[in-house]
Design a protein around this motif. Sequence first.
Motif, PDB file in Angstrom:
ATOM      1  N   GLN A  71       0.830  -1.204   0.000  1.00 50.98           N
ATOM      2  CA  GLN A  71       0.000   0.000   0.000  1.00 50.98           C
ATOM      3  C   GLN A  71       0.866   1.255   0.000  1.00 50.98           C
ATOM      4  O   GLN A  71       0.580   2.219  -0.714  1.00 50.98           O
ATOM      5  N   ALA A  72       1.920   1.245   0.796  1.00 53.14           N
ATOM      6  CA  ALA A  72       2.822   2.402   0.850  1.00 53.14           C
ATOM      7  C   ALA A  72       3.486   2.622  -0.510  1.00 53.14           C
ATOM      8  O   ALA A  72       3.600   3.752  -0.984  1.00 53.14           O
ATOM      9  N   LEU A  73       3.905   1.544  -1.165  1.00 52.34           N
ATOM     10  CA  LEU A  73       4.524   1.646  -2.477  1.00 52.34           C
ATOM     11  C   LEU A  73       3.529   2.200  -3.498  1.00 52.34           C
ATOM     12  O   LEU A  73       3.865   3.065  -4.305  1.00 52.34           O
ATOM     13  N   ALA A  74       2.302   1.739  -3.443  1.00 50.37           N
ATOM     14  CA  ALA A  74       1.264   2.245  -4.352  1.00 50.37           C
ATOM     15  C   ALA A  74       1.033   3.734  -4.122  1.00 50.37           C
ATOM     16  O   ALA A  74       0.869   4.505  -5.070  1.00 50.37           O
ATOM     17  N   LEU A  76       3.253   5.885  -2.905  1.00 50.25           N
ATOM     18  CA  LEU A  76       4.432   6.586  -3.419  1.00 50.25           C
ATOM     19  C   LEU A  76       4.363   6.727  -4.934  1.00 50.25           C
ATOM     20  O   LEU A  76       4.667   7.787  -5.489  1.00 50.25           O
ATOM     21  N   LYS A  77       3.971   5.648  -5.613  1.00 48.00           N
ATOM     22  CA  LYS A  77       3.847   5.699  -7.074  1.00 48.00           C
ATOM     23  C   LYS A  77       2.803   6.725  -7.489  1.00 48.00           C
ATOM     24  O   LYS A  77       3.017   7.500  -8.424  1.00 48.00           O
ATOM     25  N   ALA A  78       1.663   6.750  -6.800  1.00 53.59           N
ATOM     26  CA  ALA A  78       0.598   7.706  -7.126  1.00 53.59           C
ATOM     27  C   ALA A  78       1.071   9.138  -6.885  1.00 53.59           C
ATOM     28  O   ALA A  78       0.797  10.030  -7.696  1.00 53.59           O
ATOM     29  N   MET A  79       1.802   9.364  -5.784  1.00 55.55           N
ATOM     30  CA  MET A  79       2.318  10.702  -5.489  1.00 55.55           C
ATOM     31  C   MET A  79       3.296  11.138  -6.570  1.00 55.55           C
ATOM     32  O   MET A  79       3.206  12.261  -7.081  1.00 55.55           O
ATOM     33  N   ALA A  80       4.208  10.264  -6.960  1.00 55.67           N
ATOM     34  CA  ALA A  80       5.196  10.609  -7.986  1.00 55.67           C
ATOM     35  C   ALA A  80       4.504  10.907  -9.317  1.00 55.67           C
ATOM     36  O   ALA A  80       4.868  11.861 -10.015  1.00 55.67           O
ATOM     37  N   PRO A 134      10.613   9.557  -5.872  1.00 53.51           N
ATOM     38  CA  PRO A 134      11.049   8.181  -6.104  1.00 53.51           C
ATOM     39  C   PRO A 134      10.811   7.785  -7.556  1.00 53.51           C
ATOM     40  O   PRO A 134       9.837   8.204  -8.173  1.00 53.51           O
ATOM     41  N   SER A 135      11.725   7.023  -8.111  1.00 53.38           N
ATOM     42  CA  SER A 135      11.505   6.511  -9.457  1.00 53.38           C
ATOM     43  C   SER A 135      11.412   5.001  -9.361  1.00 53.38           C
ATOM     44  O   SER A 135      12.061   4.369  -8.521  1.00 53.38           O
TER      45      SER A 135
END
Length: 141
Positions: A71-74, A76-80, A134-135
């Motif tokens: 969930q945290a990774l998702a 982060l991806k959405a924020m980026a 993050p990339s």
Amino acid sequence: MIRFSLICDHDHEFEAWFRSNDDFDTQKKRGFVDCPTCGSHKIEKALMAPAVSTGRKQEKIALAMGEAQKQALAQLKAMAEKVRENADYVGDKFAEEARKIHFGESDPRGIYGEATLDEAKSLAEDGVEFMPIPSFPDDRN
């Protein structure tokens, strides 16, 4: 920027970025560092292992994550992605453009791009506010 592995008094582990060790200490003392899982402000640095490539595929790494990490990774991806959608890509001219905006030489706007470690240090010394985005392997500008 330095990435720290952190742990709260409820044993929730997470990572956060800071400009320096002193920056972490200052933010912690002022109550700005809290656990994203439970909100606790009792945070300590956890033991960190260096990032070493093992040759494992991303899919295998992703399967090893727990639900909270997925969930945290998702998020982060959405924020980026949102940052990229609402900002101008300036490529390797990031430091130059950020400095122009900071000193009022260009109109204020959101930008993103690439900067070397030396450029990032210089921006921080000049008081220019920025943060790394993050990339991820499937990212495209």
